[in-house]
Design a protein around this motif. Sequence first.
Motif, PDB file in Angstrom:
ATOM      1  N   ALA A 114       0.844  14.858   5.021  1.00 18.89           N
ATOM      2  CA  ALA A 114      -0.328  14.844   5.906  1.00 18.89           C
ATOM      3  C   ALA A 114      -1.242  13.679   5.548  1.00 18.89           C
ATOM      4  CB  ALA A 114      -1.078  16.166   5.814  1.00 18.89           C
ATOM      5  N   ALA A 115      -1.390  13.413   4.262  1.00 14.91           N
ATOM      6  CA  ALA A 115      -2.228  12.297   3.817  1.00 14.91           C
ATOM      7  C   ALA A 115      -1.665  10.967   4.319  1.00 14.91           C
ATOM      8  CB  ALA A 115      -2.338  12.298   2.295  1.00 14.91           C
ATOM      9  N   THR A 116      -0.371  10.794   4.187  1.00 14.90           N
ATOM     10  CA  THR A 116       0.273   9.579   4.691  1.00 14.90           C
ATOM     11  C   THR A 116       0.104   9.476   6.200  1.00 14.90           C
ATOM     12  OG1 THR A 116       1.871   9.595   2.883  1.00 14.90           O
ATOM     13  CG2 THR A 116       2.484   8.347   4.861  1.00 14.90           C
ATOM     14  N   TYR A 117       0.322  10.571   6.880  1.00 14.68           N
ATOM     15  CA  TYR A 117       0.224  10.629   8.341  1.00 14.68           C
ATOM     16  C   TYR A 117      -1.175  10.248   8.819  1.00 14.68           C
ATOM     17  CZ  TYR A 117       0.716  12.681  13.027  1.00 14.68           C
ATOM     18  OH  TYR A 117       0.762  12.884  14.380  1.00 14.68           O
ATOM     19  N   ALA A 118      -2.206  10.739   8.108  1.00 13.05           N
ATOM     20  CA  ALA A 118      -3.593  10.503   8.506  1.00 13.05           C
ATOM     21  C   ALA A 118      -4.201   9.267   7.841  1.00 13.05           C
ATOM     22  CB  ALA A 118      -4.441  11.724   8.170  1.00 13.05           C
ATOM     23  N   SER A 119      -3.441   8.591   7.005  1.00 10.41           N
ATOM     24  CA  SER A 119      -3.909   7.399   6.279  1.00 10.41           C
ATOM     25  C   SER A 119      -5.122   7.706   5.394  1.00 10.41           C
ATOM     26  CB  SER A 119      -4.235   6.255   7.246  1.00 10.41           C
ATOM     27  OG  SER A 119      -3.090   5.899   7.972  1.00 10.41           O
ATOM     28  N   VAL A 120      -5.043   8.843   4.697  1.00 11.72           N
ATOM     29  CA  VAL A 120      -6.074   9.241   3.733  1.00 11.72           C
ATOM     30  C   VAL A 120      -5.375   9.661   2.453  1.00 11.72           C
ATOM     31  CG1 VAL A 120      -7.726   9.945   5.519  1.00 11.72           C
ATOM     32  CG2 VAL A 120      -6.160  11.643   4.556  1.00 11.72           C
ATOM     33  N   SER A 121      -6.144   9.987   1.428  1.00 11.38           N
ATOM     34  CA  SER A 121      -5.545  10.424   0.166  1.00 11.38           C
ATOM     35  C   SER A 121      -5.226  11.922   0.215  1.00 11.38           C
ATOM     36  CB  SER A 121      -6.505  10.155  -0.995  1.00 11.38           C
ATOM     37  OG  SER A 121      -7.612  11.024  -0.916  1.00 11.38           O
ATOM     38  N   PRO A 122      -4.298  12.372  -0.628  1.00 18.59           N
ATOM     39  CA  PRO A 122      -4.021  13.810  -0.698  1.00 18.59           C
ATOM     40  C   PRO A 122      -5.276  14.627  -1.041  1.00 18.59           C
ATOM     41  CG  PRO A 122      -2.244  12.609  -1.735  1.00 18.59           C
ATOM     42  CD  PRO A 122      -3.336  11.603  -1.430  1.00 18.59           C
ATOM     43  N   SER A 123      -6.182  14.067  -1.851  1.00 18.70           N
ATOM     44  CA  SER A 123      -7.398  14.812  -2.190  1.00 18.70           C
ATOM     45  C   SER A 123      -8.295  14.992  -0.958  1.00 18.70           C
ATOM     46  CB  SER A 123      -8.161  14.143  -3.328  1.00 18.70           C
ATOM     47  OG  SER A 123      -8.540  12.840  -2.984  1.00 18.70           O
ATOM     48  N   THR A 124      -8.249  14.047  -0.024  1.00 18.00           N
ATOM     49  CA  THR A 124      -9.003  14.208   1.222  1.00 18.00           C
ATOM     50  C   THR A 124      -8.435  15.351   2.040  1.00 18.00           C
ATOM     51  OG1 THR A 124      -9.647  11.881   1.262  1.00 18.00           O
ATOM     52  CG2 THR A 124      -9.680  13.051   3.372  1.00 18.00           C
ATOM     53  N   ILE A 125      -7.117  15.435   2.124  1.00 13.50           N
ATOM     54  CA  ILE A 125      -6.482  16.552   2.843  1.00 13.50           C
ATOM     55  C   ILE A 125      -6.866  17.869   2.180  1.00 13.50           C
ATOM     56  CG2 ILE A 125      -4.278  17.638   3.468  1.00 13.50           C
ATOM     57  CD1 ILE A 125      -4.893  15.144   5.144  1.00 13.50           C
ATOM     58  N   GLN A 126      -6.847  17.931   0.857  1.00  8.31           N
ATOM     59  CA  GLN A 126      -7.232  19.150   0.153  1.00  8.31           C
ATOM     60  C   GLN A 126      -8.687  19.506   0.433  1.00  8.31           C
ATOM     61  OE1 GLN A 126      -5.976  17.951  -3.775  1.00  8.31           O
ATOM     62  NE2 GLN A 126      -4.024  19.026  -3.557  1.00  8.31           N
ATOM     63  N   LEU A 127      -9.555  18.521   0.523  1.00 14.27           N
ATOM     64  CA  LEU A 127     -10.955  18.763   0.856  1.00 14.27           C
ATOM     65  C   LEU A 127     -11.082  19.315   2.275  1.00 14.27           C
ATOM     66  CD1 LEU A 127     -13.943  18.504   0.027  1.00 14.27           C
ATOM     67  CD2 LEU A 127     -13.881  16.190   0.963  1.00 14.27           C
ATOM     68  N   TRP A 128     -10.348  18.723   3.216  1.00 15.23           N
ATOM     69  CA  TRP A 128     -10.370  19.225   4.594  1.00 15.23           C
ATOM     70  C   TRP A 128      -9.904  20.675   4.641  1.00 15.23           C
ATOM     71  CZ3 TRP A 128      -7.571  14.654   7.503  1.00 15.23           C
ATOM     72  CH2 TRP A 128      -8.405  13.525   7.518  1.00 15.23           C
ATOM     73  N   LEU A 129      -8.863  21.005   3.876  1.00 17.65           N
ATOM     74  CA  LEU A 129      -8.372  22.378   3.825  1.00 17.65           C
ATOM     75  C   LEU A 129      -9.435  23.305   3.237  1.00 17.65           C
ATOM     76  CD1 LEU A 129      -4.748  21.682   2.583  1.00 17.65           C
ATOM     77  CD2 LEU A 129      -5.366  22.695   4.792  1.00 17.65           C
ATOM     78  N   LYS A 130     -10.049  22.901   2.156  1.00 12.69           N
ATOM     79  CA  LYS A 130     -11.078  23.713   1.489  1.00 12.69           C
ATOM     80  C   LYS A 130     -12.261  23.977   2.416  1.00 12.69           C
ATOM     81  CE  LYS A 130     -13.929  23.831  -2.662  1.00 12.69           C
ATOM     82  NZ  LYS A 130     -14.265  23.142  -3.911  1.00 12.69           N
ATOM     83  N   ARG A 131     -12.633  22.966   3.204  1.00 11.41           N
ATOM     84  CA  ARG A 131     -13.759  23.099   4.129  1.00 11.41           C
ATOM     85  C   ARG A 131     -13.381  23.769   5.448  1.00 11.41           C
ATOM     86  NH1 ARG A 131     -17.035  17.391   3.361  1.00 11.41           N
ATOM     87  NH2 ARG A 131     -17.673  17.804   1.220  1.00 11.41           N
ATOM     88  N   GLY A 132     -12.088  24.057   5.632  1.00  8.94           N
ATOM     89  CA  GLY A 132     -11.636  24.712   6.860  1.00  8.94           C
ATOM     90  C   GLY A 132     -11.541  23.782   8.056  1.00  8.94           C
ATOM     91  N   LEU A 133     -11.503  22.478   7.810  1.00 11.28           N
ATOM     92  CA  LEU A 133     -11.419  21.514   8.901  1.00 11.28           C
ATOM     93  C   LEU A 133     -10.016  21.434   9.486  1.00 11.28           C
ATOM     94  CD1 LEU A 133     -13.630  18.763   7.257  1.00 11.28           C
ATOM     95  CD2 LEU A 133     -14.312  20.439   8.993  1.00 11.28           C
ATOM     96  N   VAL A 134      -9.020  21.693   8.680  1.00  8.92           N
ATOM     97  CA  VAL A 134      -7.638  21.868   9.115  1.00  8.92           C
ATOM     98  C   VAL A 134      -7.113  23.104   8.392  1.00  8.92           C
ATOM     99  CG1 VAL A 134      -7.166  19.437   9.622  1.00  8.92           C
ATOM    100  CG2 VAL A 134      -6.695  20.315   7.349  1.00  8.92           C
ATOM    101  N   SER A 135      -6.079  23.689   8.913  1.00 10.49           N
ATOM    102  CA  SER A 135      -5.524  24.874   8.258  1.00 10.49           C
ATOM    103  C   SER A 135      -4.111  24.594   7.781  1.00 10.49           C
ATOM    104  CB  SER A 135      -5.546  26.072   9.209  1.00 10.49           C
ATOM    105  OG  SER A 135      -4.811  25.777  10.374  1.00 10.49           O
TER     106      SER A 135
END
Length: 67
Positions: free
Chosen positions: A16-37
């Motif tokens: 997902a991080a590669t797909y969105a051009s962000v870091s894995p920690s950003t994806i984990q933050l989005w998950l923690k904040r409920g921005l993606v599931s």
Amino acid sequence: MTSSTVTRGWLTIRGAATYASVSPSTIQLWLKRGLVSAKPSPQVRLIRATDIDAFLQSLPGQEGIGR
């Protein structure tokens, strides 16, 4: 499944991080904040590519941007 595998529209955190051009920690933050599931599975958390697309398109200034 490798850490960046896309399987039937599902992505690992690294994928997902590669797909969105962000870091894995950003994806984990989005998950923690409920921005993606994520779909929990025994070994990895899986995220739909379409959920990433929808979230990215919802960001200000991102109208009309899609994959």
